[in-house]
Each structure stands twice: as structure tokens, then as C-alpha cells.
Design an enzyme around this catalytic site. Structure first.
Site, PDB file in Angstrom:
ATOM      1  N   LEU A 670       0.845  -1.189   0.000  1.00  0.00           N
ATOM      2  CA  LEU A 670       0.000   0.000   0.000  1.00  0.00           C
ATOM      3  C   LEU A 670       0.885   1.246   0.000  1.00  0.00           C
ATOM      4  CD1 LEU A 670      -3.029   0.815   0.217  1.00  0.00           C
ATOM      5  CD2 LEU A 670      -2.634   1.088   2.658  1.00  0.00           C
ATOM      6  N   ASN A 725      -9.384   7.087  -1.333  1.00  0.00           N
ATOM      7  CA  ASN A 725      -8.277   6.928  -0.391  1.00  0.00           C
ATOM      8  C   ASN A 725      -8.816   6.317   0.891  1.00  0.00           C
ATOM      9  OD1 ASN A 725      -6.006   7.087   1.175  1.00  0.00           O
ATOM     10  ND2 ASN A 725      -6.107   9.298   1.467  1.00  0.00           N
ATOM     11  N   ARG A 730      -6.394  -1.898   1.596  1.00  0.00           N
ATOM     12  CA  ARG A 730      -5.264  -2.799   1.835  1.00  0.00           C
ATOM     13  C   ARG A 730      -5.685  -4.260   1.822  1.00  0.00           C
ATOM     14  NH1 ARG A 730      -1.379  -2.475   7.200  1.00  0.00           N
ATOM     15  NH2 ARG A 730       0.063  -4.124   6.601  1.00  0.00           N
ATOM     16  N   ASP A 746       3.374  -2.237   4.076  1.00  0.00           N
ATOM     17  CA  ASP A 746       3.405  -0.835   3.690  1.00  0.00           C
ATOM     18  C   ASP A 746       4.658  -0.551   2.881  1.00  0.00           C
ATOM     19  OD1 ASP A 746       1.022  -0.186   4.828  1.00  0.00           O
ATOM     20  OD2 ASP A 746       1.872   0.375   6.753  1.00  0.00           O
ATOM     21  N   ASP A 748       7.005   1.522   3.373  1.00  0.00           N
ATOM     22  CA  ASP A 748       8.200   1.921   4.116  1.00  0.00           C
ATOM     23  C   ASP A 748       8.631   0.872   5.128  1.00  0.00           C
ATOM     24  OD1 ASP A 748       6.097   2.169   5.794  1.00  0.00           O
ATOM     25  OD2 ASP A 748       6.526   4.188   6.468  1.00  0.00           O
ATOM     26  N   GLU A 833      -6.667   0.007  10.581  1.00  0.00           N
ATOM     27  CA  GLU A 833      -7.076  -1.135   9.761  1.00  0.00           C
ATOM     28  C   GLU A 833      -6.357  -2.401  10.188  1.00  0.00           C
ATOM     29  OE1 GLU A 833      -3.239  -0.390   7.822  1.00  0.00           O
ATOM     30  OE2 GLU A 833      -4.710   0.763   8.920  1.00  0.00           O
ATOM     31  N   ASP A 834      -5.126  -2.272  10.705  1.00  0.00           N
ATOM     32  CA  ASP A 834      -4.390  -3.440  11.177  1.00  0.00           C
ATOM     33  C   ASP A 834      -5.043  -4.016  12.425  1.00  0.00           C
ATOM     34  OD1 ASP A 834      -3.621  -0.967  12.331  1.00  0.00           O
ATOM     35  OD2 ASP A 834      -1.942  -1.977  13.303  1.00  0.00           O
ATOM     36  N   ARG A 877      -5.929   5.191  18.238  1.00  0.00           N
ATOM     37  CA  ARG A 877      -5.940   3.723  18.246  1.00  0.00           C
ATOM     38  C   ARG A 877      -6.648   3.173  19.481  1.00  0.00           C
ATOM     39  NH1 ARG A 877      -2.653   1.684  14.331  1.00  0.00           N
ATOM     40  NH2 ARG A 877      -2.196  -0.279  15.394  1.00  0.00           N
TER      41      ARG A 877
END
Length: 920
Positions: A670, A725, A730, A746, A748, A833-834, A877
Site C-alpha cells: 500500500l 483513499n 489494503r 506498507d 516503508d 485497519e491493522d 488507536r
């Protein structure tokens, strides 16, 4: 004494005895003289002898020397010394020989040590050559098998069987009451490859359609329009469905009229085989108007059945349709904890007509037991429950008379009291909810009992059903003993003891299972209709339709820049990570077990005990989702996306050392407007073994730069454009993903090749090896280093890599089954989302993730501070976690009890840590 003797002599020798003194004096003189003489002899005689001998040795004649030093030859002339001289010479010679030999051996040892070092180097080189040869042999064997498979005839799908228009009738059963699938269902209309087409009659085309409840009719039509099995071609249909209820009483047709209208359906074919008559109930007072109607060989699905009417394995007991045109509000559903509530159990109801009056007989309780008529235990139940309430041992609430007018009910049935909202408020305060079945045991299930069951499951009150003869909804495919207690009425005196003896863990497990059953089978019209179709389809062993894939819109891009090799990626030591794919990408085999699974695993699917291989841990059957896809966690070989091979990465794992077809994996990355970071991450994937392709999810409305040159990493790179967006993109099940195993990452996240391969090793294949910080210490693993500033979004948490061997299936659940409120929360915060995926997998599997550590040797110099270090990030979170707990009704996350470290990493330990490990 001399003076004394002299004095005595002068005195004339007289004194002290006279003569004796002379003798004593003379003896003393002799002793003195003798001592002096001996002294002279002992001292001077040796001196004189020594002088004499020395004088003799000084003589000129050497031959006359007797005591002087002599040469060796002269000594050897001495007879007794000659043997010793010979021995000395022999020993000296041997010592000289041994010294020479020692020096020679030392020289040979030095030469051999040099040869040993050379041999060690040769062995290491030979090992490396052998490893390369093994990889070449493995690839050659795979190529050979593929070539052999191409030259062998493949098993093609059978020709689709279509029923004849003039269908020949098959033998009729002795009675329509004895209908079962083998004698009342035409299998020729439902070949294995048919896809289970279903034709639904339009109720408005028939007179009884005007009598249907508008809400039920509207909900049913909306469900039919979106169902994948419904077809408009009646000639190829496997099953024909007609909705006949719930009907409004003023306009309800007579039984004879309804029977005539059913028999006149265009595809009824004299006996109604392969037809399903659905009678849905939205109220507890729904009447069983099909009892006096001849349904022929048609299956019946409704909420009320008498024993002479119900045909096991053929008819279906359905749940009531309470939420006809509305989705349930999960936030209004009470949480599943605390386990115990205010009341141990509760019951409200009124029995309008007793069993005695219904039988028109007045007999004693004992007479009813001895006679043929069923015994009425309701009086004993009332007395026992009132006694428990009066004992004050526990808080219980039982009311056998309604405060207001009770709802209409069937004879011997306990009518509901009050309005639905009032009943739900009481159940929210109850640990258990009593459901007393009708006194007439011939009434297997009624709409009133089904409504009580629905409401209890909805708010988390564990149902306690009194009456073992009851047929609960979908009883032949759901293990109700895992969500409810079914107790015979004669055990009413033991109910209080039984309820108090159940542990909190068992209570929570039953409540959680009941919540799942309600969400999956009862809550909406889509669930009810899908459940009915899934039961019929599974009974006749037809595989489920492939789940819907998300169409990927590719963004054109140029590639050709040669990808470099990152030193951190290439430094794998002596680890064998696997061969680099030089052949075209190898997709997961499709249709590997689609048809054998329905024949082999149906019994296990319905009746096996819950275990780690059940995606839904306590439920052996899943109608909303394809039941075949349910066992992906056990590696049964189904690929839900496209109906392929699949199975939790089983084939991928076995390919690392097994004997099944090889498997590859796909990287889903993503990204959001960070081209340089993205290009660096793609280059790091160059040379990664078993890599099939890379799917880049471009999450920005702005297209990539036209002059951007994408790296050539040896496998295809597919850039997918999204509609908006959203972090939920994902986990969309993209149709470009052709493998079972997926690494969702991801742009990075920096993972080494050996770390990636370790996550997919056969023994350590985590379902969700999440890499996250301290937000979720109970189920998150260590956080991987980051390469860019924050997530690939404007606001987002730190990056994670998510290796999911069944991610295709979990992606489907996340995108299409998980409550929409959770996905909306993710879009609102652009975050979490994780965590949402972690909640989902933990909720389904009831297993903690495997915490996998990365290599300690990795460093990330120059990595900037991520946005995840901002305090607002963690506050968001925490809000997500609290919201997800409300939606699920409990905290699904589980603590991880151990950590997995790869011994292949050969971690380099600091010197100050070695003592600790030696001690361990």
C-alpha cells in the site's frame, strides 16, 4: 686432687684410709695418658697418610700412579666397568637417533596441518557447490514434472447435464410424509458443475402474493436481487423457490385455494419436486397454515412444525425474520462481559390453553404418564421455578401471568408478554433465558419459541430450552449444545443446580457462540435466505460459488530500471532461502478439491468438534460464506478467490520441503504519493525467492509521475488504482492476486529476505504475525524499522508487515462480512485497519498470533521519526479498540504465551550477553 695427694704424701701418707689413695691416683694417671695417646693417633696418622699418598702420585712414572685421576680408556680397562661403558655408548646413540626422528615427525605434522586447512576450505566450497546443485536439481525436477503434466491428458470438467423438458417421472414414495432427498429430489437437475442455479417465483404474479406481509415481501425481494445463485432462466434451475408467508390474516386465502395456486405453478410438474416453499414469520403469533395443505415433494421452510408435518433432512426449520428491512445496531447490543448478570435466569409468559383442555380430557398427572397422551409437565415447572424464586438463593425472575394482554399463540404454547423492547431489557439483565416448549410434544417448534430463542441470542442471554423434543432452527447443521442448554422437562428440579454449576469460562464461550450464530444465521434477511440455500446446496453436495473478487484497474507504468541489491537483503550468511524464480510466475492451482471436499468433509464440516482448523471455532457450518472456504485454516485445498486450490498456504509450505505442487506468494504493498520510498522498497524485493508478483495499491487520487521509471525486479509489478483513499483498500481481495500466500506490507516497512522467508516457513506459519508497538501488547509482535516519515497516508500509525497464509479468505471476510461500522471507523480516523484485521482473525480463530522477532543485526540509520510517535496517533488507536470491543461485544484479542525465534538467524550476541545464555 694432685694437690690433695701431695698434701697427703707430705703428711706421711696417712688420711682417708691410708694405702688405697695411692692406687686411685695411679689409675687416674693411666687413663689420662691413654686418652692423650689415642688423640695423637687419630689426628696425626691420617695427615701423614694423606701426605704420603700425595707424594706417591707426584712421581714421574705415570705407570706407578695408583690413586690419581685416570682417563676413560683407562677406566674401561677395569673389567667391572666395561659393561657399563658399552651401555652408555648404546644409549647415547639411540638418543641421537630418536632426536633425529622427532624432528622429522614435527616436519611431517606441519605439512599435514597445512593439508587439513586446505581440505576444510575445499569442503566449504564443495558444500556451496552442492547447495547450488540441489537448487538446480529441484528446479529441474519441477520443470520436468510440469512438462510431464503438459504431455499427459488433463481431467476436464464434465459436460453440463441439462434436464429434459419432458421430464420422466420417477417412482413416487409411499407417502409425501416420507419424502427424503433420495426419493423426492431430482438430482439430474443439479449436476456438480451447475453452480446451483435457483429460480425464484415472483409472488405478485399469483393471487396469494397480495396477502403477504409487505415488509417480509420487500426484504425477500431485496435479498433475491443480490444473491449469486438466483437465475432468471427457469429451464436450467436446480431449485425453485416460492414465498408464501408471512400472510396477513384478513386477506389470507383458504387452504384449498392456496394449495390449488401452488399446484398451478408453471414448473410444479405435478408433484412439486425440487421446489422450496418458504413461510417466514416476523411475529410470534404466525399460524401454521401449511399444516392442512398438500405440498407434494416440495421442501418446506418455516418456523412452526408438527411431528407429522416435519420431514427430517428434507424440510428446514428457519429462524424468524425480525429485522426485515433494517440492519441490527451492534452498538445497542449489550457486551458479553461481565459474564454473570443481575438475574440467574428469567422467564415471562402465559399459557392460554393447557394440554388438558387441548386434549379435551381431564386426567391426573400420573394418568397422563401412564396413558398414550403426552404428560403436561408445566404445572411441575411452575411450582419448581416459583420455589427457586422464593428461596432467595439467587436472583431470578419468573412470571407466569402477563401484565398486559399476551400475544396470540398456538395451543399449549407459552405466549410472549409485553412488547419486544421490554422483553429485551429484561434479557439484558439475565444470565440465562428459559424457553419452555409447548406442552404438546407433537409440536416440535413454534414461532413463539423461535422468537424467544432469537431475542435471547441477540442480547447474550444463554437459552435454556426445556423439552428435548424441540427442533431448533437449522438443527441438522448447527450444534446447538455449544450455545444453548437443552434439558428434558422431567429434570426441572435439577435445572437450578445445573445452571449454578457452569463455570464462567463455559458461560462466556456459550454466549460468544450464541452471538456468532445470531449474527450469521438470524440477524438479517440476507443471512436467513443464504442459510436456507446453503443447507440445500450442501445437502446435495454442490460446491459453493466463488466469492466475489475486486476488479483491479491497472495504472500503466514504465519499467526497465535495473534493480540494485541491498546489502542488508543479500547478507543471509549460509541460509538457504530458496531458489530465485527464473520462470514465469506460477499461480496457485485452481479447482484442486472443489468437488472432492463436498463428498469427503461434509460430515466433519457439520459435526466435527471445534478445533484450531475451524475458522469459526465453535460452529461446524457456515451458510453465509462458502462452506468449503471455511476450512482454509486446515489446508483442505480450497482457493476461495475464484474457487481454486488454496488452504492457508499449505502448498506453499509443503513446497519448501514437501511433495506437493510448488507454490509462490504475492506481495501487496500500500502506498500514497511517496514515489522515492516506494521505489526503494520495490528494489529491496529483487531476488526474493518464491515471489510471484507485486501488487502496488495506489491509494492516492493523483496518478504516478509520467516520467517515473519503475525497477525491474524479475517479477511483474501490478499497480492498482483505487476508487477512494481508504486504508480498507489494503485488504480488498484483488483479482490480480493469483496465489494463496500473501505478504501485505506498507511501502516503508523494511524486512530482510530471510525474515520474510522465516514468516512463511512450514513450521512457523503465523496467521497474523503483526508487527506493532505497545498499543496491543497482548497480540502484537515487534515493530519493524521504518524507512519513511509515517504511514503512506496523511495521518496513520506505524507500519506493519502482515503475513497471512489465508489472507485471500480473511480479505473477503474483512471487506464483505465484517460489520460495516468497523470499516467506517477506519475511514474516519485513517487509522486502525491493522487492529481491525487483528480483531477479526482473533474473533474467528480464537487463537493468539505467533510473535515473530526480526534479526537483531539489522539497523536502520537515518530513519526519520514517524508520525506514529505522535500522542494523537495512540489516542486514536485506543478509541478504535474501545469501539471494536463494543461492536464485537467482548475483547477478542488473546495473549501470546510464547515467542518464535529462528535458529537459522544465528544471532550475534554481545559479549556481555553470552554469560546469560551459557547459564540458560
Amino acid at each position: 686432687e694432685l694437690m690433695t695427694g701431695y698434701t697427703m704424701l707430705r703428711n706421711g701418707g696417712v688420711g682417708n684410709g691410708g694405702q688405697p689413695w695411692v692406687l686411685r691416683w695411679s689409675s687416674r694417671i693411666r687413663l689420662t695418658w691413654l686418652s692423650f695417646t689415642l688423640f695423637i693417633i687419630l689426628v696425626f696418622f691420617p695427615l701423614i697418610a694423606h701426605y704420603y699418598l700425595t707424594t706417591l702420585d707426584d712421581a714421574d712414572d705415570a705407570g706407578k700412579r695408583i690413586f690419581g685421576p685416570r682417563t676413560g680408556n683407562e677406566l674401561c680397562e677395569v673389567k667391572h666397568v666395561q659393561d657399563l661403558c658399552r651401555i652408555r655408548e648404546s644409549v647415547s646413540e639411540e638418543l641421537l637417533q630418536l632426536e633425529a626422528k622427532r624432528q622429522e615427525l614435527n616436519s611431517e605434522i606441519a605439512k599435514l596441518n597445512l593439508k587439513i586447512e586446505a581440505c576444510k576450505k575445499s569442503i566449504e566450497n564443495a558444500k556451496q557447490d552442492l547447495l547450488q546443485l540441489k537448487n538446480v536439481i529441484s528446479q529441474t525436477e519441477h520443470s520436468y514434472k510440469e512438462l510431464m503434466a503438459q504431455n499427459q491428458p488433463k481431467l476436464s470438467l464434465p459436460i453440463r447435464l441439462l434436464p429434459d423438458k419432458d421430464e420422466a417421472t420417477f417412482p413416487l414414495p409411499k407417502s409425501h410424509r416420507s419424502c427424503r432427498l433420495h426419493n423426492c429430489f431430482d438430482y439430474s437437475r443439479c449436476p456438480l458443475t451447475s453452480g446451483f442455479p435457483v429460480y425464484v417465483y415472483n409472488s405478485d404474479d399469483y393471487p396469494f402474493g397480495s396477502s403477504l406481509d409487505p415488509l417480509i415481501k420487500q426484504a425477500f425481494e431485496a435479498t433475491v436481487r443480490t444473491n449469486v445463485y438466483v437465475t432468471e432462466n427457469a429451464n436450467i434451475a436446480c431449485v425453485y423457490i416460492i414465498l408464501v408467508g408471512e400472510m396477513q390474516e384478513p386477506a389470507m386465502p383458504k387452504p384449498t385455494e392456496l394449495e390449488q395456486q401452488l399446484h398451478s405453478l408453471p414448473y410444479w410438474r405435478t408433484d412439486g419436486h425440487n421446489h422450496l416453499i418458504i413461510n417466514l414469520s416476523r411475529k410470534s403469533e404466525t399460524q401454521n397454515f401449511l399444516y392442512n395443505i398438500s405440498t407434494g415433494r416440495a421442501m418446506v421452510a418455516q418456523s412452526t412444525f408438527y411431528d407429522v408435518q416435519y420431514r427430517p433432512g428434507f424440510d428446514i426449520v428457519v429462524s424468524p425474520l425480525v429485522h426485515a428491512m433494517s440492519e441490527p445496531n451492534f452498538l445497542e447490543i449489550p457486551p458479553q462481559v461481565p459474564v454473570k448478570r443481575k438475574y440467574l435466569f428469567s422467564f415471562q409468559g402465559e399459557k392460554i390453553e393447557s394440554l388438558r383442555s387441548s386434549l379435551q380430557e381431564v386426567r391426573s398427572f400420573e394418568e397422563e404418564i401412564e396413558g398414550n397422551a403426552p404428560a403436561d409437565y408445566d404445572d411441575r415447572i411452575i411450582a419448581t421455578l416459583k420455589a427457586v424464586q422464593d428461596s432467595k438463593l439467587d436472583f431470578v425472575l419468573v412470571e407466569f401471568t402477563c401484565k398486559n394482554q399476551p400475544k396470540a399463540s398456538l395451543p399449549t404454547e407459552w405466549a410472549l408478554c409485553g412488547e419486544r423492547d421490554d422483553r429485551l431489557e429484561l434479557l439484558k439483565l439475565s444470565t440465562f433465558a428459559l424457553i419452555i416448549t409447548p406442552g404438546d410434544t407433537r409440536l416440535l417448534i413454534s414461532a413463539g419459541c423461535a422468537m424467544r430463542l432469537f431475542e435471547a441470542l441477540e442480547v447474550g442471554a444463554i437459552p435454556v430450552v426445556l423439552g428435548e423434543q424441540v427442533q431448533l432452527p437449522y438443527n441438522d447443521v448447527i450444534r446447538w449444545n455449544e450455545a444453548a442448554l437443552i434439558i428434558p422437562k422431567p429434570r426441572i428440579t435439577e435445572v437450578h443446580f445445573l445452571l449454578r454449576s457452569i463455570s464462567d469460562n463455559d458461560l462466556l464461550a456459550m454466549r460468544r457462540q450464541g452471538r456468532f450464530l445470531w449474527e450469521t444465521y438470524f440477524s438479517t434477511s440476507d443471512n436467513v435466505f443464504s442459510t436456507v440455500l446453503a443447507i440445500i446446496r450442501t445437502r446435495i453436495q454442490i460446491p459453493a460459488a466463488p466469492i466475489r473478487e475486486e476488479a483491479a484497474v491497472e495504472i500503466p507504468h514504465r519499467s526497465g530500471k535495473a534493480a540494485g541489491t541491498d546489502p542488508n537483503m543479500a547478507d543471509n550468511g549460509d541460509l538457504d532461502l530458496g531458489p530465485v524464480e527464473t520462470e514465469p510466475p506460477y499461480a496457485s492451482p485452481k479447482y484442486l478439491r472443489n468437488f472432492t471436499l463436498t463428498a469427503m468433509d461434509i460430515y466433519r464440516n457439520w459435526n466435527s468438534a471445534p478445533g484450531p482448523f475451524h475458522l469459526f471455532p465453535y460452529t461446524p457450518f457456515d451458510p453465509v460464506l462458502p462452506s468449503e472456504a471455511k476450512f482454509l485454516g486446515s489446508g483442505t485445498g480450497f482457493r476461495p478467490i475464484g474457487g481454486g486450490a488454496g488452504g492457508s498456504g499449505k502448498e506453499f509450505q509443503a513446497a519448501l520441503g514437501g511433495n506437493v505442487p510448488r507454490e509462490q506468494f504475492t506481495v501487496v504493498m500500500l502506498t500514497y504519493e511517496r514515489e522515492e520510498v516506494l521505489m526503494n522498497s520495490l528494489e529491496r524485493l529483487n531476488g526474493l525467492p518464491y515471489l510471484n508478483k507485486v501488487v502496488v495499491v495506489w491509494n492516492s487520487p493523483k496518478l504516478p509521475s509520467e516520467d517515473l521509471l519503475w525497477p525491474d525486479i524479475g517479477v511483474p509489478i501490478m499497480v492498482v488504482r483505487t476508487e477512494k483513499n481508504s486504508l480498507n483498500n489494503r485488504f480488498l481481495p484483488w483479482d490480480e492476486i493469483e496465489t494463496e500466500a500473501i505478504l501485505s506490507i506498507d511501502d516503508d516497512a523494511h524486512l530482510r529476505h530471510d525474515e520474510i522467508m522465516f514468516g512463511f516457513r512450514p513450521l512457523f506459519a503465523p496467521v497474523c504475525a503483526w508487527e506493532e508497538g505497545n498499543t496491543l501488547p497482548c497480540s502484537m509482535a515487534s515493530e519493524p524499522p521504518r524507512r519513511g516519515g509515517g504511514r503512506p497516508r496523511a495521518r496513520a500509525p506505524s507500519s506493519r508487515a502482515v503475513p497471512l497464509h489465508a489472507l485471500q479468505y480473511y480479505a473477503y471476510l474483512y471487506s464483505y462480512v465484517m460489520p460495516q461500522a468497523i470499516r467506517d471507523m477506519v475511514d474516519e480516523y485513517i487509522n486502525c485497519e491493522d487492529i481491525a484485521m487483528n480483531f477479526l482473525v482473533s474473533h474467528l480463530t480464537r487463537k493468539p498470533p505467533i510473535k515473530v522477532t526480526s534479526r537483531w543485526t539489522f539497523r536502520c540509520p537515518g530513519c526519520p521519526q514517524a508520525l506514529s510517535h505522535d500522542d494523537s496517533h495512540f489516542h486514536e488507536r485506543h478509541k478504535c479498540i474501545n469501539f471494536f470491543v463494543k461492536v464485537y461485544g467482548y475483547m477478542p484479542l488473546l495473549y501470546t504465551q510464547f515467542r518464535v525465534d529462528s535458529v537459522l538467524f544465528k544471532t550475534r550476541l554481545p559479549h556481555d550477553k553470552t554469560k546469560c545464555f551459557k547459564f540458560i
